[in-house]
Design a protein around this motif. Structure first.
Motif, short mmCIF file in Angstrom:
data_model
loop_
_atom_site.label_atom_id
_atom_site.label_comp_id
_atom_site.label_asym_id
_atom_site.label_seq_id
_atom_site.Cartn_x
_atom_site.Cartn_y
_atom_site.Cartn_z
N THR A 38 59.13 27.48 -12.73
CA THR A 38 59.64 26.26 -12.10
C THR A 38 59.33 26.25 -10.62
O THR A 38 58.81 25.27 -10.07
CB THR A 38 61.16 26.17 -12.31
N MET A 98 66.31 18.87 -12.42
CA MET A 98 65.71 19.27 -13.70
C MET A 98 66.42 18.59 -14.85
O MET A 98 67.55 18.14 -14.72
CB MET A 98 65.83 20.79 -13.90
N ARG A 99 65.73 18.57 -15.97
CA ARG A 99 66.29 18.02 -17.19
C ARG A 99 66.23 19.12 -18.25
O ARG A 99 65.16 19.65 -18.52
CB ARG A 99 65.44 16.81 -17.60
N LEU A 116 62.66 20.51 -21.05
CA LEU A 116 62.80 21.51 -20.01
C LEU A 116 61.80 21.10 -18.94
O LEU A 116 60.64 21.50 -18.96
CB LEU A 116 62.50 22.91 -20.57
N GLU A 117 62.27 20.21 -18.04
CA GLU A 117 61.33 19.54 -17.15
C GLU A 117 61.82 19.54 -15.71
O GLU A 117 63.03 19.53 -15.46
CB GLU A 117 61.21 18.05 -17.54
N ILE A 118 60.85 19.51 -14.83
CA ILE A 118 61.16 19.27 -13.43
C ILE A 118 61.00 17.77 -13.21
O ILE A 118 59.92 17.22 -13.42
CB ILE A 118 60.19 20.04 -12.53
N ILE A 119 62.07 17.12 -12.81
CA ILE A 119 62.02 15.67 -12.63
C ILE A 119 61.55 15.32 -11.23
O ILE A 119 60.64 14.54 -11.04
CB ILE A 119 63.43 15.06 -12.87
N SER A 120 62.19 15.92 -10.23
CA SER A 120 61.81 15.61 -8.85
C SER A 120 62.24 16.73 -7.93
O SER A 120 63.05 17.59 -8.31
CB SER A 120 62.45 14.29 -8.40
N ILE A 121 61.67 16.71 -6.74
CA ILE A 121 62.14 17.65 -5.72
C ILE A 121 62.49 16.86 -4.47
O ILE A 121 62.03 15.72 -4.28
CB ILE A 121 61.09 18.72 -5.38
N LEU A 148 60.56 13.50 -4.14
CA LEU A 148 59.21 13.41 -4.69
C LEU A 148 59.28 13.54 -6.21
O LEU A 148 59.82 14.50 -6.73
CB LEU A 148 58.33 14.55 -4.15
N VAL A 187 58.16 14.50 -9.74
CA VAL A 187 57.31 15.58 -10.23
C VAL A 187 57.00 15.37 -11.71
O VAL A 187 55.86 15.26 -12.12
CB VAL A 187 57.97 16.96 -10.01
N ARG A 198 57.10 17.29 -14.48
CA ARG A 198 56.22 18.26 -15.13
C ARG A 198 57.08 19.22 -15.97
O ARG A 198 58.11 19.68 -15.50
CB ARG A 198 55.43 19.05 -14.09
#
Lengths: 113, 243
Positions: free
Chosen positions: A10, A31-32, A105-110, B30, B32, B34
């Motif tokens: 991640t 995250m999701r 199991l995802e990264i949505i945003s930062i 931002l 992402v 992914r």
């Protein structure tokens, strides 16, 4: 405890994205996590804290959106959240193998400064 | 617009000056979107292509530690090794013991010692495959690290998943670890020679498996005595034909 290695993956993605957008710091991560992803959110939180220490994401906030399991019943077309230990459609009692949500199991945003 | 603070001045990246406005803005979000395991998914696809290209059928064999994964492979090699060409990739945290056991039965085997990792991933398997002599091999067992949690999340590029469940583990493992059972095409109940001794409640165990893995096939056997292995071999022979 594969959450530790998952969090390493991640953070690699997080820093890659931050750099790509010209940022050298990360202040938040969203995250999701599906209930059937095989991942324990609390363990991810622990790993996040441990692994970000001393990095450009130190002190960043982790927000985890938990996604409940959703199955689709091919017999009656019902979409349902199955009770624990079961994949049985509550309407027609047919067991479902079609999981529509809950494996995420995802990264949505930062967030960057 | 200035990339750093979002103000409207195009060129003021020298931040030594005093700003007319506060710099305590909330920051940027931002997008992402992914998957965390995107790299594993890519490598798993590569493995899948490799298996297909070589005409190999790959079975990801999963269970708790001590359910009899290696014993079942040994028994299979002993009984069918002559007609069904098999190779094995075996994962453990430490030791070469399992690979040695399998090699003694005449099959090519590569041990992956994962160190601290509680599962195999597609990358480890890809490297293990480089060390394996696969000419003429039809069936590849990937014996995962004994663990009913973590390996479930990692696609290795396998054609199918088989979960082993031994009678000594009781009846409720499927309910406790539904993810790994749900994805299995076949659930093998092993050590049935011990069922009476440990008071194994077969009906409850079967019902529990069916609840979390409604479409999985269930086979009952003993890798030790060979009882019930005929259907297992039929499954493998059909699998090899699918490759």
């Amino acid at each position: 405890m594969h959450e530790l290695s998952l969090m390493e993956n991640t953070l690699a993605i997080v820093f890659e994205e931050a750099r790509r957008h010209g940022s050298d710091r990360v202040t938040g991560l969203r995250m999701r996590v599906g209930s059937m992803s095989g991942v324990v959110p609390e363990a991810l939180e622990f790993a996040f804290e441990a692994l970000t220490e001393g990095t450009p994401a130190a002190g960043a906030k982790l927000y985890i959106e938990r996604i409940p399991l959703a199955c689709y019943c091919s017999a009656c077309g019902n979409e349902f959240e199955p009770p624990p230990h079961s994949f049985e459609c509550p309407v027609c009692k047919t067991p479902s193998m079609d999981i529509r949500k809950g494996r995420e199991l995802e990264i949505i945003s930062i967030e960057v400064p | 617009m200035c990339d750093h603070c979002g103000c409207s001045e195009p060129e003021h990246h020298q931040h030594e000056h005093v700003h007319p406005h506060e710099h305590e803005e909330p920051g940027k979000t931002l997008e992402v979107r992914r998957p965390v395991l995107e790299m594993n998914a890519r490598l798993a696809e590569r493995n899948r292509g490799y298996f297909k290209g070589r005409g190999l059928y790959a079975i990801n064999l999963l269970s708790s530690p001590g359910s009899g994964k290696t014993s079942l492979i040994e028994r299979t090699l002993m009984d069918r090794g002559a007609n069904l060409k098999m190779a094995v990739v075996v994962g453990d945290l430490q030791t070469e013991n399992d690979a040695n056991r399998i090699r003694r039965r005449g099959a090519p085997a590569v041990q992956i010692t994962t160190g601290e990792a509680c599962h195999l991933d597609a990358h480890m398997v890809a490297h293990a495959l480089e060390k394996l002599e696969l000419d003429g091999i039809r069936l590849l067992f990937i014996e995962n690290v004994g663990n009913l949690v973590c390996p479930a999340s990692f696609d290795l590029g396998e054609n199918t998943r088989v979960v082993l469940h031994s009678v000594t583990e009781g009846e409720d493992k499927p309910l406790k670890y539904p993810v790994i059972f749900h994805d299995a095409e076949l659930v093998v109940i092993n050590k049935i020679d011990l069922a009476a001794a440990v008071g194994f409640d077969r009906d409850t165990a079967l019902a529990n498996i069916r609840r979390v893995a409604p479409s999985a096939r269930i086979l009952e056997l003993s890798a030790k005595t060979g009882e019930g292995t005929r259907e297992w071999y039929e499954f493998l022979e059909k699998a090899a034909q699918r490759s």
